[in-house]
Design a protein around this motif. Structure first.
Motif, PDB file in Angstrom:
ATOM      1  N   GLN A  65       6.997 -19.127  -2.934  1.00 20.97           N
ATOM      2  CA  GLN A  65       6.693 -19.234  -4.351  1.00 20.97           C
ATOM      3  C   GLN A  65       5.843 -18.048  -4.818  1.00 20.97           C
ATOM      4  O   GLN A  65       5.997 -17.569  -5.937  1.00 20.97           O
ATOM      5  N   HIS A  66       4.968 -17.575  -3.959  1.00 21.93           N
ATOM      6  CA  HIS A  66       4.148 -16.420  -4.318  1.00 21.93           C
ATOM      7  C   HIS A  66       4.993 -15.155  -4.403  1.00 21.93           C
ATOM      8  O   HIS A  66       4.805 -14.338  -5.311  1.00 21.93           O
ATOM      9  N   SER A  67       5.922 -14.999  -3.478  1.00 19.01           N
ATOM     10  CA  SER A  67       6.816 -13.840  -3.530  1.00 19.01           C
ATOM     11  C   SER A  67       7.681 -13.884  -4.776  1.00 19.01           C
ATOM     12  O   SER A  67       7.913 -12.860  -5.428  1.00 19.01           O
ATOM     13  N   GLU A  68       8.159 -15.066  -5.114  1.00 21.22           N
ATOM     14  CA  GLU A  68       8.973 -15.216  -6.317  1.00 21.22           C
ATOM     15  C   GLU A  68       8.170 -14.865  -7.564  1.00 21.22           C
ATOM     16  O   GLU A  68       8.670 -14.210  -8.479  1.00 21.22           O
ATOM     17  N   ALA A  69       6.915 -15.270  -7.591  1.00 17.92           N
ATOM     18  CA  ALA A  69       6.059 -14.961  -8.738  1.00 17.92           C
ATOM     19  C   ALA A  69       5.833 -13.455  -8.841  1.00 17.92           C
ATOM     20  O   ALA A  69       5.845 -12.899  -9.949  1.00 17.92           O
ATOM     21  N   ARG A  70       5.651 -12.780  -7.710  1.00 13.95           N
ATOM     22  CA  ARG A  70       5.462 -11.317  -7.725  1.00 13.95           C
ATOM     23  C   ARG A  70       6.713 -10.593  -8.220  1.00 13.95           C
ATOM     24  O   ARG A  70       6.624  -9.630  -8.961  1.00 13.95           O
ATOM     25  N   LEU A  71       7.884 -11.067  -7.798  1.00 11.80           N
ATOM     26  CA  LEU A  71       9.127 -10.466  -8.265  1.00 11.80           C
ATOM     27  C   LEU A  71       9.313 -10.690  -9.762  1.00 11.80           C
ATOM     28  O   LEU A  71       9.728  -9.779 -10.492  1.00 11.80           O
ATOM     29  N   THR A  72       8.988 -11.889 -10.214  1.00 13.24           N
ATOM     30  CA  THR A  72       9.085 -12.177 -11.643  1.00 13.24           C
ATOM     31  C   THR A  72       8.140 -11.287 -12.431  1.00 13.24           C
ATOM     32  O   THR A  72       8.503 -10.735 -13.469  1.00 13.24           O
ATOM     33  N   TRP A  73       6.941 -11.109 -11.934  1.00 10.24           N
ATOM     34  CA  TRP A  73       5.959 -10.253 -12.603  1.00 10.24           C
ATOM     35  C   TRP A  73       6.449  -8.805 -12.658  1.00 10.24           C
ATOM     36  O   TRP A  73       6.307  -8.132 -13.677  1.00 10.24           O
ATOM     37  N   ALA A  74       7.043  -8.322 -11.574  1.00  9.67           N
ATOM     38  CA  ALA A  74       7.557  -6.948 -11.552  1.00  9.67           C
ATOM     39  C   ALA A  74       8.684  -6.774 -12.565  1.00  9.67           C
ATOM     40  O   ALA A  74       8.740  -5.766 -13.286  1.00  9.67           O
ATOM     41  N   LEU A  75       9.572  -7.753 -12.669  1.00 11.27           N
ATOM     42  CA  LEU A  75      10.678  -7.646 -13.624  1.00 11.27           C
ATOM     43  C   LEU A  75      10.190  -7.790 -15.063  1.00 11.27           C
ATOM     44  O   LEU A  75      10.726  -7.130 -15.960  1.00 11.27           O
ATOM     45  N   ILE A  76       9.186  -8.613 -15.298  1.00 13.97           N
ATOM     46  CA  ILE A  76       8.607  -8.711 -16.642  1.00 13.97           C
ATOM     47  C   ILE A  76       7.988  -7.379 -17.042  1.00 13.97           C
ATOM     48  O   ILE A  76       8.140  -6.917 -18.173  1.00 13.97           O
ATOM     49  N   THR A  77       7.310  -6.747 -16.106  1.00 10.06           N
ATOM     50  CA  THR A  77       6.713  -5.436 -16.375  1.00 10.06           C
ATOM     51  C   THR A  77       7.785  -4.420 -16.731  1.00 10.06           C
ATOM     52  O   THR A  77       7.636  -3.637 -17.679  1.00 10.06           O
ATOM     53  N   LEU A  78       8.878  -4.409 -15.983  1.00 10.50           N
ATOM     54  CA  LEU A  78       9.976  -3.494 -16.280  1.00 10.50           C
ATOM     55  C   LEU A  78      10.566  -3.751 -17.662  1.00 10.50           C
ATOM     56  O   LEU A  78      10.817  -2.813 -18.426  1.00 10.50           O
ATOM     57  N   MET A  79      10.769  -5.015 -17.997  1.00 12.74           N
ATOM     58  CA  MET A  79      11.358  -5.339 -19.297  1.00 12.74           C
ATOM     59  C   MET A  79      10.443  -4.947 -20.444  1.00 12.74           C
ATOM     60  O   MET A  79      10.902  -4.395 -21.444  1.00 12.74           O
ATOM     61  N   THR A  80       9.148  -5.222 -20.323  1.00 17.44           N
ATOM     62  CA  THR A  80       8.238  -4.885 -21.423  1.00 17.44           C
ATOM     63  C   THR A  80       8.119  -3.386 -21.596  1.00 17.44           C
ATOM     64  O   THR A  80       8.044  -2.901 -22.725  1.00 17.44           O
TER      65      THR A  80
END
Length: 96
Positions: A65-80
């Motif tokens: 779950q922590h790895s998934e959260a980090r990946l989600t955060w990285a993709l949110i950063t890319l999108m913004t």
């Protein structure tokens, strides 16, 4: 069903649980040596962008779950970053 022979259970799982159609890209018949496969570069490019976040390069997280959260955060950063940047023309006129 012959075109899905390499997909195996992943294609069935993605259809039933994610409600998503997964298509595999196979090599052309009779091809020898290196062959450029269509659209494969999109997945490799996205993985490269995700790995720019330093923490995603190594397996630091103990729980999935922590790895998934980090990946989600990285993709949110890319999108913004992509949403907030201006057009290519506008960036060059600001620098001059």
């Amino acid at each position: 069903m012959d075109r899905f022979r390499y997909g195996g259970q992943l294609i069935n799982w993605s259809g039933s649980f994610l409600n998503m159609t997964l298509k595999t890209v196979s090599r052309p018949r009779g091809a020898k040596g290196f062959v450029v496969l269509p659209r494969r570069w999109k997945a490799e490019r996205t993985l490269g962008w995700i790995m720019k976040a330093r923490r995603n390069v190594r397996d630091y997280e103990r729980l999935p779950q922590h790895s998934e959260a980090r990946l989600t955060w990285a993709l949110i950063t890319l999108m913004t970053r992509r949403i907030t940047r201006g057009s290519h023309q506008a960036r060059w006129t600001k620098r001059l």
